[in-house]
Design a protein around this motif. Structure first.
Motif, PDB file in Angstrom:
ATOM      1  N   GLY A 130       1.256  -4.537 -17.141  1.00  0.00           N
ATOM      2  CA  GLY A 130       0.525  -4.661 -15.888  1.00  0.00           C
ATOM      3  C   GLY A 130       0.847  -3.592 -14.869  1.00  0.00           C
ATOM      4  O   GLY A 130       0.600  -3.777 -13.664  1.00  0.00           O
ATOM      5  N   VAL A 131       1.383  -2.469 -15.317  1.00  0.00           N
ATOM      6  CA  VAL A 131       1.692  -1.370 -14.401  1.00  0.00           C
ATOM      7  C   VAL A 131       0.388  -0.793 -13.852  1.00  0.00           C
ATOM      8  O   VAL A 131      -0.580  -0.593 -14.599  1.00  0.00           O
ATOM      9  CB  VAL A 131       2.497  -0.265 -15.119  1.00  0.00           C
ATOM     10  N   ALA A 132       0.359  -0.512 -12.554  1.00  0.00           N
ATOM     11  CA  ALA A 132      -0.802   0.116 -11.922  1.00  0.00           C
ATOM     12  C   ALA A 132      -0.525   1.602 -11.731  1.00  0.00           C
ATOM     13  O   ALA A 132       0.525   1.977 -11.192  1.00  0.00           O
ATOM     14  CB  ALA A 132      -1.105  -0.541 -10.583  1.00  0.00           C
ATOM     15  N   PHE A 133      -1.438   2.432 -12.172  1.00  0.00           N
ATOM     16  CA  PHE A 133      -1.307   3.883 -12.014  1.00  0.00           C
ATOM     17  C   PHE A 133      -2.338   4.364 -10.993  1.00  0.00           C
ATOM     18  O   PHE A 133      -3.525   4.059 -11.096  1.00  0.00           O
ATOM     19  CB  PHE A 133      -1.518   4.595 -13.346  1.00  0.00           C
ATOM     20  N   ARG A 134      -1.867   5.132 -10.031  1.00  0.00           N
ATOM     21  CA  ARG A 134      -2.714   5.698  -8.991  1.00  0.00           C
ATOM     22  C   ARG A 134      -2.703   7.219  -9.152  1.00  0.00           C
ATOM     23  O   ARG A 134      -1.892   7.924  -8.543  1.00  0.00           O
ATOM     24  CB  ARG A 134      -2.205   5.298  -7.611  1.00  0.00           C
ATOM     25  N   PHE A 135      -3.573   7.702 -10.033  1.00  0.00           N
ATOM     26  CA  PHE A 135      -3.654   9.136 -10.262  1.00  0.00           C
ATOM     27  C   PHE A 135      -4.472   9.788  -9.146  1.00  0.00           C
ATOM     28  O   PHE A 135      -5.378   9.186  -8.572  1.00  0.00           O
ATOM     29  CB  PHE A 135      -4.288   9.429 -11.619  1.00  0.00           C
ATOM     30  N   GLY A 136      -4.143  11.038  -8.847  1.00  0.00           N
ATOM     31  CA  GLY A 136      -4.836  11.757  -7.793  1.00  0.00           C
ATOM     32  C   GLY A 136      -4.443  11.322  -6.399  1.00  0.00           C
ATOM     33  O   GLY A 136      -5.159  11.617  -5.435  1.00  0.00           O
ATOM     34  N   GLU A 137      -3.300  10.647  -6.274  1.00  0.00           N
ATOM     35  CA  GLU A 137      -2.813  10.201  -4.965  1.00  0.00           C
ATOM     36  C   GLU A 137      -1.373  10.696  -4.789  1.00  0.00           C
ATOM     37  O   GLU A 137      -0.455  10.220  -5.461  1.00  0.00           O
ATOM     38  CB  GLU A 137      -2.879   8.680  -4.835  1.00  0.00           C
ATOM     39  N   ALA A 138      -1.189  11.619  -3.880  1.00  0.00           N
ATOM     40  CA  ALA A 138       0.137  12.199  -3.643  1.00  0.00           C
ATOM     41  C   ALA A 138       0.923  11.356  -2.650  1.00  0.00           C
ATOM     42  O   ALA A 138       0.387  10.917  -1.628  1.00  0.00           O
ATOM     43  CB  ALA A 138       0.006  13.620  -3.116  1.00  0.00           C
ATOM     44  N   VAL A 139       2.191  11.141  -2.959  1.00  0.00           N
ATOM     45  CA  VAL A 139       3.115  10.531  -1.997  1.00  0.00           C
ATOM     46  C   VAL A 139       3.625  11.647  -1.097  1.00  0.00           C
ATOM     47  O   VAL A 139       4.253  12.601  -1.564  1.00  0.00           O
ATOM     48  CB  VAL A 139       4.274   9.833  -2.715  1.00  0.00           C
ATOM     49  N   THR A 140       3.350  11.548   0.187  1.00  0.00           N
ATOM     50  CA  THR A 140       3.697  12.621   1.124  1.00  0.00           C
ATOM     51  C   THR A 140       4.814  12.250   2.087  1.00  0.00           C
ATOM     52  O   THR A 140       5.346  13.135   2.763  1.00  0.00           O
ATOM     53  CB  THR A 140       2.461  13.038   1.932  1.00  0.00           C
ATOM     54  N   ALA A 141       5.191  10.978   2.154  1.00  0.00           N
ATOM     55  CA  ALA A 141       6.287  10.581   3.047  1.00  0.00           C
ATOM     56  C   ALA A 141       6.886   9.270   2.568  1.00  0.00           C
ATOM     57  O   ALA A 141       6.169   8.391   2.067  1.00  0.00           O
ATOM     58  CB  ALA A 141       5.792  10.440   4.490  1.00  0.00           C
ATOM     59  N   ILE A 142       8.200   9.150   2.717  1.00  0.00           N
ATOM     60  CA  ILE A 142       8.912   7.920   2.392  1.00  0.00           C
ATOM     61  C   ILE A 142       9.870   7.613   3.527  1.00  0.00           C
ATOM     62  O   ILE A 142      10.646   8.475   3.956  1.00  0.00           O
ATOM     63  CB  ILE A 142       9.706   8.046   1.080  1.00  0.00           C
ATOM     64  N   ALA A 143       9.815   6.384   4.032  1.00  0.00           N
ATOM     65  CA  ALA A 143      10.809   5.857   4.964  1.00  0.00           C
ATOM     66  C   ALA A 143      10.968   4.397   4.580  1.00  0.00           C
ATOM     67  O   ALA A 143      10.234   3.538   5.064  1.00  0.00           O
ATOM     68  CB  ALA A 143      10.370   6.010   6.419  1.00  0.00           C
ATOM     69  N   HIS A 144      11.857   4.152   3.640  1.00  0.00           N
ATOM     70  CA  HIS A 144      11.964   2.837   3.008  1.00  0.00           C
ATOM     71  C   HIS A 144      11.924   1.721   4.047  1.00  0.00           C
ATOM     72  O   HIS A 144      12.603   1.788   5.071  1.00  0.00           O
ATOM     73  CB  HIS A 144      13.261   2.739   2.207  1.00  0.00           C
ATOM     74  N   PRO A 145      11.094   0.706   3.765  1.00  0.00           N
ATOM     75  CA  PRO A 145      10.330   0.399   2.540  1.00  0.00           C
ATOM     76  C   PRO A 145       8.934   1.016   2.515  1.00  0.00           C
ATOM     77  O   PRO A 145       8.179   0.750   1.589  1.00  0.00           O
ATOM     78  CB  PRO A 145      10.242  -1.125   2.587  1.00  0.00           C
ATOM     79  N   GLN A 146       8.607   1.840   3.508  1.00  0.00           N
ATOM     80  CA  GLN A 146       7.252   2.345   3.594  1.00  0.00           C
ATOM     81  C   GLN A 146       7.081   3.643   2.809  1.00  0.00           C
ATOM     82  O   GLN A 146       7.961   4.493   2.778  1.00  0.00           O
ATOM     83  CB  GLN A 146       6.852   2.556   5.054  1.00  0.00           C
ATOM     84  N   VAL A 147       5.895   3.746   2.210  1.00  0.00           N
ATOM     85  CA  VAL A 147       5.504   4.926   1.451  1.00  0.00           C
ATOM     86  C   VAL A 147       4.093   5.304   1.879  1.00  0.00           C
ATOM     87  O   VAL A 147       3.212   4.434   1.941  1.00  0.00           O
ATOM     88  CB  VAL A 147       5.532   4.643  -0.066  1.00  0.00           C
ATOM     89  N   LEU A 148       3.892   6.584   2.182  1.00  0.00           N
ATOM     90  CA  LEU A 148       2.554   7.064   2.480  1.00  0.00           C
ATOM     91  C   LEU A 148       2.023   7.768   1.237  1.00  0.00           C
ATOM     92  O   LEU A 148       2.558   8.791   0.807  1.00  0.00           O
ATOM     93  CB  LEU A 148       2.572   8.025   3.663  1.00  0.00           C
ATOM     94  N   ALA A 149       0.972   7.203   0.641  1.00  0.00           N
ATOM     95  CA  ALA A 149       0.437   7.718  -0.623  1.00  0.00           C
ATOM     96  C   ALA A 149      -1.076   7.785  -0.532  1.00  0.00           C
ATOM     97  O   ALA A 149      -1.723   6.790  -0.190  1.00  0.00           O
ATOM     98  CB  ALA A 149       0.847   6.827  -1.788  1.00  0.00           C
ATOM     99  N   GLY A 150      -1.636   8.951  -0.833  1.00  0.00           N
ATOM    100  CA  GLY A 150      -3.072   9.110  -0.727  1.00  0.00           C
ATOM    101  C   GLY A 150      -3.574   8.850   0.673  1.00  0.00           C
ATOM    102  O   GLY A 150      -4.719   8.417   0.857  1.00  0.00           O
ATOM    103  N   GLY A 151      -2.723   9.094   1.653  1.00  0.00           N
ATOM    104  CA  GLY A 151      -3.089   8.884   3.049  1.00  0.00           C
ATOM    105  C   GLY A 151      -3.044   7.440   3.495  1.00  0.00           C
ATOM    106  O   GLY A 151      -3.396   7.132   4.646  1.00  0.00           O
TER     107      GLY A 151
END
Length: 376
Positions: free
Chosen positions: A162-183
């Motif tokens: 059940g893994v979800a793959f988000r191709f074409g979406e770059a992770v541009t920032a991490i401040a745990h627990p938050q992740v900015l991915a694909g805007g």
């Protein structure tokens, strides 16, 4: 904001290995890959799972663990895998001396043995036996087509776990627990950053202070060999003995390195050692070279590929060495280390710099990371 248990950044082999390890433990995983498919070093290699290159002890055990997981994944995902073994061929006395010392130091290993030229001929249709003094046979090596395997593993992980793959979406920032991915914002309990040769996007200051560098390698591939011709074991020769840590303690190795540097300085200058594998389609994968630096030259050197082919013809034969494709790959390396694992924030783990051994070590390393056996 979408909330998940685990986010993995990167769908190359390191990211896929950590995804599998987390999913097997019942955790909900989302994988972000900036490209529409994995296109980095994980698909630009020989496809060799190469335990023989790892020194005895923890790294060799990790390689064997990875080997077992590869077999399980290949069966589940349906990609080809060949338990072909390997041959290190020796045509000079100093090369044979290194092999003899290696075998003497690893007498307990039942997967290796020294072979005569006649015995090599029985195992390999490709090995040049004229002038061959002996060879190291190892039964543990396997080959996949990395383009096929890396492409099929996501579907397998999605279907089975059940893994979800988000191709074409770059992770541009991490401040745990938050992740900015694909805007868009996400939240995760635990984050694994497996971004390969991208030192610039996430935690760039951490990378800049690490001593990590990048390694560019040049490789080639032939078309399918005619009439189903197969090479048998993957092949390499004397140059490869200077490359892998497994042979580092052999007393004759310094003399071998010195002879190579004196006779053929072009090889060490460009980090050339020559290997040949074959994928399920019958194509031969040939290489490679090693250039170090944070800004690898985007242009490949024809003279490097030519040197690889000339050396290859000294120990391998095939119906056709006509080159169908050339390319280069870039991977991360921390000199003197076998991996680089950092925790820039609580519950954020950066895993990188497997130094060109990602296919051999990633699955085993991920098991250790998830079991908290490897912390730094």
């Amino acid at each position: 904001m979408s909330k998940v248990e685990v986010i993995v950044v990167g769908a190359g082999i390191v990211g896929l290995a950590h995804t599998l390890a987390a999913a097997k433990r019942g955790r909900q995983v989302v994988v972000f890959e900036r490209n529409t498919r994995a296109i980095g070093a994980s698909i630009r290699n020989f496809g060799m799972v190469w335990p023989i290159g790892q020194p005895q002890g923890a790294l060799y055990a990790r390689a064997l663990k990875s080997r077992q997981i590869w077999l399980e994944a290949a069966e589940g995902a349906g990609f080809g895998i060949e338990e072909c073994g390997s041959l290190h061929l020796a045509y000079r006395a100093d090369e044979l001396a290194v092999l003899e010392e290696f075998v003497a130091a690893n007498r307990a290993a039942d997967s290796i043995q020294l072979l005569t030229a006649d015995e090599v001929a029985q195992k390999s249709a490709a090995a040049v036996t004229e002038g061959l003094l002996g060879a190291l046979w190892s039964a543990t090596e396997m080959t996949v087509d990395p383009r096929e395997a890396i492409a099929q593993l996501p579907d397998y992980l999605a279907a089975k776990y059940g893994v979800a793959f988000r191709f074409g979406e770059a992770v541009t920032a991490i401040a745990h627990p938050q992740v900015l991915a694909g805007g868009k914002p996400w939240s995760a309990e635990e984050i694994f950053v497996c971004s390969g040769a991208d030192f610039e996007t996430l935690y760039p200051d951490l990378y800049a202070a690490s001593g990590l560098t990048k390694v560019k390698l040049q490789m080639m591939r032939t078309g399918p060999q005619p009439n189903g011709w197969r090479i048998g074991p993957s092949l390499c020769a004397g140059l490869t003995l200077t490359h892998y840590a497994a042979f580092a303690d052999c007393p004759s190795l310094p003399a071998l390195k010195q002879r190579i540097a004196t006779e053929t300085p072009f090889f060490p200058k460009w980090g050339i050692h020559v290997m040949m594998s074959q994928n399920r389609a019958g194509e031969l994968v040939l290489g490679d070279s090693h250039e170090y630096g944070l800004s690898p030259d985007p242009f490949d050197r024809a003279e490097v590929n030519q040197a690889v082919l000339e050396y290859l013809r000294g120990f391998a034969r095939a119906p056709s060495f006509a080159i169908a494709e050339t390319w280069h790959g870039i991977y991360a390396k921390l000199p003197g280390q076998v991996h680089w694992i950092q925790h820039p924030e609580p519950d954020v783990t950066v895993v990188n710099a497997l130094s060109g051994a990602g296919m051999t070590l990633s699955f085993g390393l991920a098991e250790e990371v998830l079991d908290r056996q490897v912390l730094v």
